[in-house]
Design a protein around this motif. Structure first.
Motif, PDB file in Angstrom:
ATOM      1  N   ASN A 135      -7.097  18.121  16.727  1.00  0.00           N
ATOM      2  CA  ASN A 135      -7.657  16.721  16.662  1.00  0.00           C
ATOM      3  C   ASN A 135      -8.128  16.336  15.269  1.00  0.00           C
ATOM      4  OD1 ASN A 135      -9.756  14.650  16.917  1.00  0.00           O
ATOM      5  ND2 ASN A 135     -10.922  15.580  18.572  1.00  0.00           N
ATOM      6  N   LEU A 136      -7.658  15.131  14.814  1.00  0.00           N
ATOM      7  CA  LEU A 136      -7.844  14.858  13.324  1.00  0.00           C
ATOM      8  C   LEU A 136      -7.731  13.346  13.365  1.00  0.00           C
ATOM      9  CD1 LEU A 136      -6.205  16.179  10.306  1.00  0.00           C
ATOM     10  CD2 LEU A 136      -6.121  13.891  10.812  1.00  0.00           C
ATOM     11  N   LYS A 137      -8.782  12.829  12.577  1.00  0.00           N
ATOM     12  CA  LYS A 137      -8.952  11.582  12.610  1.00  0.00           C
ATOM     13  C   LYS A 137      -9.554  11.192  11.197  1.00  0.00           C
ATOM     14  CE  LYS A 137     -10.343   9.997  17.149  1.00  0.00           C
ATOM     15  NZ  LYS A 137      -9.926  11.299  17.856  1.00  0.00           N
ATOM     16  N   GLY A 138      -9.204  10.086  10.534  1.00  0.00           N
ATOM     17  CA  GLY A 138      -9.503   9.681   9.192  1.00  0.00           C
ATOM     18  C   GLY A 138      -8.936   8.352   8.533  1.00  0.00           C
ATOM     19  N   ILE A 139      -9.409   8.051   7.316  1.00  0.00           N
ATOM     20  CA  ILE A 139      -8.741   6.798   6.755  1.00  0.00           C
ATOM     21  C   ILE A 139      -8.413   7.246   5.333  1.00  0.00           C
ATOM     22  CG2 ILE A 139      -9.093   4.680   6.040  1.00  0.00           C
ATOM     23  CD1 ILE A 139     -11.236   4.356   8.198  1.00  0.00           C
ATOM     24  N   LEU A 140      -7.281   6.989   4.824  1.00  0.00           N
ATOM     25  CA  LEU A 140      -6.923   7.205   3.361  1.00  0.00           C
ATOM     26  C   LEU A 140      -6.769   5.879   2.795  1.00  0.00           C
ATOM     27  CD1 LEU A 140      -4.258  10.406   3.977  1.00  0.00           C
ATOM     28  CD2 LEU A 140      -6.674  10.398   3.115  1.00  0.00           C
ATOM     29  N   TYR A 141      -7.296   5.596   1.590  1.00  0.00           N
ATOM     30  CA  TYR A 141      -7.242   4.356   0.959  1.00  0.00           C
ATOM     31  C   TYR A 141      -6.339   4.747  -0.202  1.00  0.00           C
ATOM     32  CZ  TYR A 141     -11.184   2.575   3.667  1.00  0.00           C
ATOM     33  OH  TYR A 141     -11.779   2.129   4.716  1.00  0.00           O
ATOM     34  N   PHE A 142      -5.269   3.627  -0.620  1.00  0.00           N
ATOM     35  CA  PHE A 142      -4.795   3.897  -1.939  1.00  0.00           C
ATOM     36  C   PHE A 142      -5.540   2.841  -2.694  1.00  0.00           C
ATOM     37  CE2 PHE A 142      -1.762   5.626   0.867  1.00  0.00           C
ATOM     38  CZ  PHE A 142      -0.549   6.507   0.002  1.00  0.00           C
ATOM     39  N   PRO A 143      -6.232   3.415  -3.979  1.00  0.00           N
ATOM     40  CA  PRO A 143      -7.100   2.541  -4.643  1.00  0.00           C
ATOM     41  C   PRO A 143      -6.086   1.771  -5.801  1.00  0.00           C
ATOM     42  CG  PRO A 143      -7.226   4.522  -5.153  1.00  0.00           C
ATOM     43  CD  PRO A 143      -6.372   4.691  -4.310  1.00  0.00           C
ATOM     44  N   LYS A 144      -6.463   0.677  -6.327  1.00  0.00           N
ATOM     45  CA  LYS A 144      -5.843   0.075  -7.313  1.00  0.00           C
ATOM     46  C   LYS A 144      -6.535   0.516  -8.823  1.00  0.00           C
ATOM     47  CE  LYS A 144      -4.921  -4.241  -9.167  1.00  0.00           C
ATOM     48  NZ  LYS A 144      -3.348  -4.231  -9.409  1.00  0.00           N
ATOM     49  N   ILE A 145      -5.618   1.354  -9.657  1.00  0.00           N
ATOM     50  CA  ILE A 145      -6.056   2.082 -10.533  1.00  0.00           C
ATOM     51  C   ILE A 145      -5.433   1.303 -12.006  1.00  0.00           C
ATOM     52  CG2 ILE A 145      -5.781   4.224 -11.970  1.00  0.00           C
ATOM     53  CD1 ILE A 145      -5.744   5.459  -9.331  1.00  0.00           C
ATOM     54  N   ASN A 146      -6.211   1.221 -12.846  1.00  0.00           N
ATOM     55  CA  ASN A 146      -5.917   0.625 -14.276  1.00  0.00           C
ATOM     56  C   ASN A 146      -5.355   2.045 -14.812  1.00  0.00           C
ATOM     57  OD1 ASN A 146      -5.733  -0.012 -17.091  1.00  0.00           O
ATOM     58  ND2 ASN A 146      -7.199  -1.569 -16.731  1.00  0.00           N
ATOM     59  N   MET A 147      -4.084   2.162 -15.154  1.00  0.00           N
ATOM     60  CA  MET A 147      -3.405   3.303 -15.490  1.00  0.00           C
ATOM     61  C   MET A 147      -3.923   3.621 -17.001  1.00  0.00           C
ATOM     62  SD  MET A 147      -1.702   4.812 -13.319  1.00  0.00           S
ATOM     63  CE  MET A 147      -0.621   5.603 -13.899  1.00  0.00           C
ATOM     64  N   GLU A 148      -4.199   2.366 -17.630  1.00  0.00           N
ATOM     65  CA  GLU A 148      -4.453   2.417 -19.297  1.00  0.00           C
ATOM     66  C   GLU A 148      -5.790   3.183 -19.508  1.00  0.00           C
ATOM     67  OE1 GLU A 148      -3.487  -0.388 -22.783  1.00  0.00           O
ATOM     68  OE2 GLU A 148      -2.684  -0.952 -20.779  1.00  0.00           O
ATOM     69  N   TYR A 149      -6.816   2.651 -18.592  1.00  0.00           N
ATOM     70  CA  TYR A 149      -7.941   2.939 -18.833  1.00  0.00           C
ATOM     71  C   TYR A 149      -8.785   3.955 -18.031  1.00  0.00           C
ATOM     72  CZ  TYR A 149      -7.239  -1.207 -21.923  1.00  0.00           C
ATOM     73  OH  TYR A 149      -6.644  -1.993 -22.805  1.00  0.00           O
ATOM     74  N   GLU A 150      -8.242   4.245 -16.957  1.00  0.00           N
ATOM     75  CA  GLU A 150      -8.988   5.119 -15.657  1.00  0.00           C
ATOM     76  C   GLU A 150      -8.192   6.300 -15.680  1.00  0.00           C
ATOM     77  OE1 GLU A 150     -10.678   1.340 -13.442  1.00  0.00           O
ATOM     78  OE2 GLU A 150      -9.532   2.667 -12.551  1.00  0.00           O
ATOM     79  N   SER A 151      -8.923   7.307 -15.280  1.00  0.00           N
ATOM     80  CA  SER A 151      -8.265   8.671 -14.884  1.00  0.00           C
ATOM     81  C   SER A 151      -7.946   8.446 -13.520  1.00  0.00           C
ATOM     82  CB  SER A 151      -9.119   9.699 -15.245  1.00  0.00           C
ATOM     83  OG  SER A 151     -10.214   9.641 -14.321  1.00  0.00           O
ATOM     84  N   ILE A 152      -6.796   9.082 -13.078  1.00  0.00           N
ATOM     85  CA  ILE A 152      -6.481   9.247 -11.896  1.00  0.00           C
ATOM     86  C   ILE A 152      -6.967  10.069 -11.051  1.00  0.00           C
ATOM     87  CG2 ILE A 152      -4.453   9.109 -10.096  1.00  0.00           C
ATOM     88  CD1 ILE A 152      -2.511   8.262 -12.530  1.00  0.00           C
ATOM     89  N   GLU A 153      -8.311   9.826 -10.568  1.00  0.00           N
ATOM     90  CA  GLU A 153      -9.047  10.930  -9.755  1.00  0.00           C
ATOM     91  C   GLU A 153      -9.459  10.266  -8.520  1.00  0.00           C
ATOM     92  OE1 GLU A 153     -12.750  13.799 -10.510  1.00  0.00           O
ATOM     93  OE2 GLU A 153     -11.949  12.561 -12.352  1.00  0.00           O
ATOM     94  N   GLY A 154      -9.410  10.692  -7.331  1.00  0.00           N
ATOM     95  CA  GLY A 154      -9.584  10.461  -6.316  1.00  0.00           C
ATOM     96  C   GLY A 154     -10.880  11.264  -5.373  1.00  0.00           C
ATOM     97  N   VAL A 155     -11.045  10.850  -4.214  1.00  0.00           N
ATOM     98  CA  VAL A 155     -12.070  11.599  -3.544  1.00  0.00           C
ATOM     99  C   VAL A 155     -11.751  11.820  -2.178  1.00  0.00           C
ATOM    100  CG1 VAL A 155     -14.394  11.921  -2.764  1.00  0.00           C
ATOM    101  CG2 VAL A 155     -14.027  10.961  -5.099  1.00  0.00           C
ATOM    102  N   ILE A 156     -11.520  12.664  -1.606  1.00  0.00           N
ATOM    103  CA  ILE A 156     -11.036  12.753  -0.151  1.00  0.00           C
ATOM    104  C   ILE A 156     -12.455  13.647   0.716  1.00  0.00           C
ATOM    105  CG2 ILE A 156      -9.738  13.667   1.768  1.00  0.00           C
ATOM    106  CD1 ILE A 156      -8.342  11.406   0.033  1.00  0.00           C
TER     107      ILE A 156
END
Length: 696
Positions: free
Chosen positions: A299-320
């Protein structure tokens, strides 16, 4: 019941003080454990009602109340669930690690299932002693003629138990909080922790301040039976409504039916966006999302979002966020969430997770790996499906999602295998191509041969005639065995995909490619170099080559063998002059007839040498001597069709030859890589000298 004093029975390998101090890494976890126990108690009571063993009141509404009392330094957790008899308190509380949830499931396994029964260990209650000097339990069982029970313990192994005075079915747990952690009696701190762990638990959770004098004002038609009216506010005008000032209502802190528990078909776009904003406090709209919904084999449910990231100014760090039956467990557990998907934002709820007693670590690596593989597969299926059916949208998202996908391909072989044909490459015209499409783009018909090239090729006629034979009817037939051999050899050759890393720096090479109707892809991110190396390793016959790595025959004018020999001789003569002037012994000098007569010189650096050079730069320590390795593989190509090169060929000892040689080299280098500071200074001074010569 008679009063009882006794010692807690340790039904575990660990002694009680160790449980109190070391079972949980975060002291605020007791909120989660005690509220989870309350949820279980309510779920059990509802299941008994469903099975006909108990009848719930018509107005029954399962809920958990958390009361903070900073003056008394207490915290109360109140539920209207199943409650406990004296025997059950003896069994489930006094015998540490005997799980009430486990026993309940075993007893009713043929009549119900274990969905929504959160606890499995029987230790959650004792998390209270991490913050409390003393804990009281007041409980009344659902069973007919059950007597209320009062239980208390001061944190040692001694307890006292007697008949209590609770009149409603359910349980109240009272914590007398230690002086060191009185912050948990603060309403704001309690709200913060409950929202962290319990925002989506399946039972409503209310928070309020005990004995509060805080009020709120409501319209008369909003009044509930449970409200305590402090003041009636009569309308000043006829059109105004009657209002009441009431004691501040308990605050509902959770959502019992989170979005991920719904079927994807029931969810709207706006609901997905609202959920994203609320849970992740990110007000930039995500690109898209994947709703996971699986019942078998786990049994597994969930939602994964692909965020819009400003590669120049933001670190690529998500949260699951990982949940177990809507109970928050942790962020970014790498065993469950593939490493590359931790760049995303989302929630995963898996009731089947094999957690340890503190729910802080996972057990059964094989099972957890299957969950991780499933999540990876679903993401790959979603992305490949988008590429097939929503190509325009997929193209639009590509620049934002490519770091996720490329990182995933580097980290996960199965993901890479599924995604290889759906990775996009942006070409020189800004069009997005898949890998198979990239392999086709440079298969073009040869350009028409110019008159000059035709003239140079006339001398080959005699050589071609030798390959002619006459058939039985006297017709001339050209031997095509060599052509067939060449075709077979061509088929075996590596399929080259040309690429650009800096559109400005490599603009001359790009212009040449466009003029020759050839194409290249643009790879500007740091991840692209290891990524293309992996694609080469996993796809036999595919090779990526930067557009300045070599000069293909496409850019050269067709010449006769005699002309080729003359160019080789010219290259030897000019090479000696160039190496002497430039003081570079390792450089290779070639003289070619290029179709573009405006190009005087250009530099190529073999793909292998440049990749090795990049790797050494990456791993070398600051100040480490590269030993001049970076210059190996460098080739200076001079265009025999350009007047400046022709001048050197005819005047190897002329007055200005040295100056022209240096300028040709620097001009070529500028189109390949930035000049070093000293070289740039010399280039500027030399350019001034050349302009001065024009004034004479």
């Amino acid at each position: 019941m008679a009063e009882k004093h006794g010692s807690l029975s340790i039904n575990s390998e660990n002694i009680f003080p160790i449980i109190k101090k070391w079972l949980y890494s975060d002291h605020d976890i007791f909120f989660r454990e005690l509220i989870s126990n309350g949820c279980d108690a309510i779920t059990k009571l509802k299941k008994l009602d469903m099975m006909g063993e108990y009848s719930l009141p018509e107005d029954y509404k399962g809920k958990i109340q958390v009361l903070v009392n900073p003056e008394e330094k207490t915290l109360k957790f109140i539920d209207n669930g199943i409650g406990m008899t004296a025997d059950e308190v003896e069994e489930y509380i006094n015998q540490i690690a005997f799980s009430g949830a486990t026993d309940f499931i075993e007893k009713y396994k043929d009549k119900t299932n274990e969905d929504q029964i959160i606890g499995h260990f029987g230790l959650g209650f004792y998390s209270a002693f991490m913050v409390a000097d003393e804990v009281h339990i007041d409980t009344l069982s659902w069973k007919e003629d059950a007597k209320p029970v009062h239980w208390e313990c001061d944190g040692g192994t001694e307890f006292d138990m007697k008949e209590g005075d609770r009149t409603e079915v359910g349980t109240t747990i009272t914590l007398f909080v230690n002086e060191d952690v009185l912050e948990f009696c603060n309403e704001y701190k309690a709200r913060e922790v409950i929202k962290k762990y319990c925002s989506f638990m399946p039972t409503e959770i209310y928070l309020s301040k005990e004995n509060t004098k805080e009020t709120q004002t409501i319209d008369a038609d909003e009044k509930l039976d449970t409200d305590t009216v402090v003041e009636e506010i009569k309308p000043e005008k006829e059109e105004d409504k009657l209002r009441y000032k009431i004691i501040k209502r308990p605050e509902l802190l959770n959502e019992t039916q989170p979005l991920w528990m719904k079927h994807p078909n029931e969810c709207t776009r706006e609901e997905y966006l609202d959920f994203y904003r609320k849970v992740f406090q990110d007000y930039k709209e995500p690109l898209f999302w994947i709703h996971l919904n699986m019942d078998y084999p786990f049994n597994l449910k969930g939602i994964l979002y692909f965020p819009k990231i400003n590669m120049e100014y933001e670190s690529i760090e998500g949260v699951i966020k990982l949940y177990n039956n809507q109970v928050f467990i942790a962020d970014n557990i790498k065993e469950v969430i593939p490493e590359f998907l931790m760049l995303l934002k989302g929630v995963i709820d898996c009731p089947d997770l094999p957690l340890n007693v503190s729910r802080s670590a996972l057990q059964n690596d094989g099972f957890v790996k299957k969950i991780s593989d499933y999540i990876t597969k679903k993401v790959a299926d979603k992305l490949s499906g988008m590429c097939k059916t929503e190509k325009e949208e997929y193209d639009k998202y590509w620049d934002d999602i490519s770091p996720f996908i490329k990182f995933g391909c580097l980290k996960d072989d199965k993901f890479c295998e599924k995604m290889t044909d759906y990775i996009l490459f942006k070409n020189l015209d800004g069009k997005y191509l898949t890998l198979p499409e990239c392999l086709e783009v440079n298969k073009i018909d040869p350009d028409e041969i110019s008159e000059e090239e035709q003239k140079d090729g006339d001398s080959d006629t005699a050589e071609k005639a030798e390959a002619e034979v006459v058939d039985e009817d006297g017709n001339v037939v050209t031997q095509d065995s060599d052509d067939e051999a060449e075709a077979e050899e061509e088929e075996k050759k590596e399929k080259v995909i040309y690429y650009v890393t800096d559109e400005k720096q490599q603009s001359q090479y790009i212009s040449m490619f466009k003029a020759a109707k050839m194409d290249a892809v643009i790879l500007t991110h740091n991840i692209d170099q290891p990524f293309i190396s992996q694609l080469e390793a996993k796809n036999e016959g595919i090779k990526f080559q930067r557009i300045d790595a070599d000069l293909t025959d496409t850019f050269k004018a067709k010449t006769s063998k005699k002309a080729e020999k003359e160019l080789e001789e010219a290259a030897d003569a000019i090479g000696k002059v160039m190496k002497k002037v430039l003081k570079k012994d390792k450089i290779t000098i070639k003289v070619e007839k290029l179709k573009n007569k405006k190009i005087s010189s250009m530099i190529t650096l073999s793909e292998e040498s440049r990749r090795m050079q990049d790797m050494m730069k990456m791993y070398s320590m600051p100040g480490m001597d590269m030993g001049g390795f970076g210059k190996e593989g460098e080739t200076l190509i001079l265009n025999a069709n350009h007047p400046l090169v022709q001048y050197i060929m005819e005047h190897t000892e002329g007055d200005n030859v040295n100056m022209i040689c240096e300028q040709l080299y620097d001009l070529a280098l500028l189109q390949h890589a930035p000049l070093e500071p000293e070289a740039m200074s010399k280039f500027v001074a030399r350019s001034n000298d050349i302009m001065m010569l024009l004034t004479k």
